[in-house]
Design a protein around this motif. Sequence first.
Motif, PDB file in Angstrom:
ATOM      1  N   HIS A 159       0.783  -1.049  -0.110  1.00 59.62           N
ATOM      2  CA  HIS A 159       0.134   0.178  -0.039  1.00 59.62           C
ATOM      3  C   HIS A 159       1.038   1.299   0.133  1.00 59.62           C
ATOM      4  O   HIS A 159       1.483   1.402   1.078  1.00 59.62           O
ATOM      5  N   PRO A 160       0.656   2.089  -1.089  1.00 57.07           N
ATOM      6  CA  PRO A 160       1.689   3.097  -1.387  1.00 57.07           C
ATOM      7  C   PRO A 160       1.542   4.328  -0.430  1.00 57.07           C
ATOM      8  O   PRO A 160       2.104   5.142   0.035  1.00 57.07           O
TER       9      PRO A 160
ATOM     10  N   VAL B  92      -5.619  17.143   1.261  1.00 59.24           N
ATOM     11  CA  VAL B  92      -4.721  16.445   0.439  1.00 59.24           C
ATOM     12  C   VAL B  92      -4.473  14.825   0.514  1.00 59.24           C
ATOM     13  O   VAL B  92      -4.432  14.320  -0.176  1.00 59.24           O
ATOM     14  N   TRP B  93      -4.750  14.537   1.786  1.00 54.65           N
ATOM     15  CA  TRP B  93      -4.684  12.956   2.189  1.00 54.65           C
ATOM     16  C   TRP B  93      -5.841  12.408   1.390  1.00 54.65           C
ATOM     17  O   TRP B  93      -5.822  11.461   0.801  1.00 54.65           O
ATOM     18  N   ILE B  94      -7.027  13.145   1.382  1.00 53.19           N
ATOM     19  CA  ILE B  94      -8.296  12.060   0.765  1.00 53.19           C
ATOM     20  C   ILE B  94      -7.740  11.993  -0.679  1.00 53.19           C
ATOM     21  O   ILE B  94      -8.201  11.114  -1.474  1.00 53.19           O
TER      22      ILE B  94
ATOM     23  N   MET C  80      -5.351   9.492  -1.285  1.00 58.35           N
ATOM     24  CA  MET C  80      -5.879   8.132  -1.176  1.00 58.35           C
ATOM     25  C   MET C  80      -6.743   7.715  -2.256  1.00 58.35           C
ATOM     26  O   MET C  80      -6.673   6.713  -2.907  1.00 58.35           O
ATOM     27  N   LEU C  81      -7.510   8.568  -2.814  1.00 59.64           N
ATOM     28  CA  LEU C  81      -8.497   8.369  -3.885  1.00 59.64           C
ATOM     29  C   LEU C  81      -7.753   8.015  -5.474  1.00 59.64           C
ATOM     30  O   LEU C  81      -7.750   7.200  -5.924  1.00 59.64           O
ATOM     31  N   SER C  82      -6.539   8.736  -5.480  1.00 57.30           N
ATOM     32  CA  SER C  82      -5.737   8.878  -6.521  1.00 57.30           C
ATOM     33  C   SER C  82      -4.908   7.431  -6.436  1.00 57.30           C
ATOM     34  O   SER C  82      -4.874   6.706  -7.659  1.00 57.30           O
TER      35      SER C  82
ATOM     36  N   TYR D 143      -5.870   4.873  -5.107  1.00 50.81           N
ATOM     37  CA  TYR D 143      -6.834   3.766  -5.395  1.00 50.81           C
ATOM     38  C   TYR D 143      -7.381   3.510  -6.892  1.00 50.81           C
ATOM     39  O   TYR D 143      -7.273   2.464  -7.426  1.00 50.81           O
ATOM     40  N   VAL D 144      -7.336   4.673  -7.510  1.00 56.22           N
ATOM     41  CA  VAL D 144      -7.617   4.593  -9.026  1.00 56.22           C
ATOM     42  C   VAL D 144      -6.591   4.055  -9.619  1.00 56.22           C
ATOM     43  O   VAL D 144      -6.666   3.192 -10.373  1.00 56.22           O
ATOM     44  N   TRP D 145      -5.224   4.642  -9.439  1.00 52.95           N
ATOM     45  CA  TRP D 145      -4.108   3.991 -10.116  1.00 52.95           C
ATOM     46  C   TRP D 145      -3.900   2.631  -9.623  1.00 52.95           C
ATOM     47  O   TRP D 145      -3.616   1.774 -10.852  1.00 52.95           O
ATOM     48  N   ARG D 146      -4.223   1.947  -8.646  1.00 51.70           N
ATOM     49  CA  ARG D 146      -3.982   0.760  -8.341  1.00 51.70           C
ATOM     50  C   ARG D 146      -5.230  -0.146  -9.135  1.00 51.70           C
ATOM     51  O   ARG D 146      -4.772  -1.175  -9.465  1.00 51.70           O
TER      52      ARG D 146
END
Length: 87
Positions: free
Chosen positions: A20-21, A49-51, A54-56, A58-61
């Motif tokens: 988990h990056p 910024v954290w959200i 985190m969403l970025s 998730y989408v990348w993974r």
Amino acid sequence: MTTGLYWLLKGDLSRSFWYHPMVLPTLLAAGLAIGFRRKPVILKGIFAVWIILMLSCYVWRMLTVFPDAPMQPESGLFSLLAEWRPI
């Protein structure tokens, strides 16, 4: 993220990042949130910024690391539940 934290605590940063990056950014955000807990404007910025990160992540993974199983309806959890029949 728990597995990523486990490997981070074991000292294996690359394995932690693979699992988990966002482990390090999450710990950093938590530390900053504790440090700035009395400044709501800064606290909101930290969480925003954290959200976004985190969403970025998730989408990348989902698009690069796990493109088959979770993204394909015919091989995902929903199809298994749809085909499940109680005994």
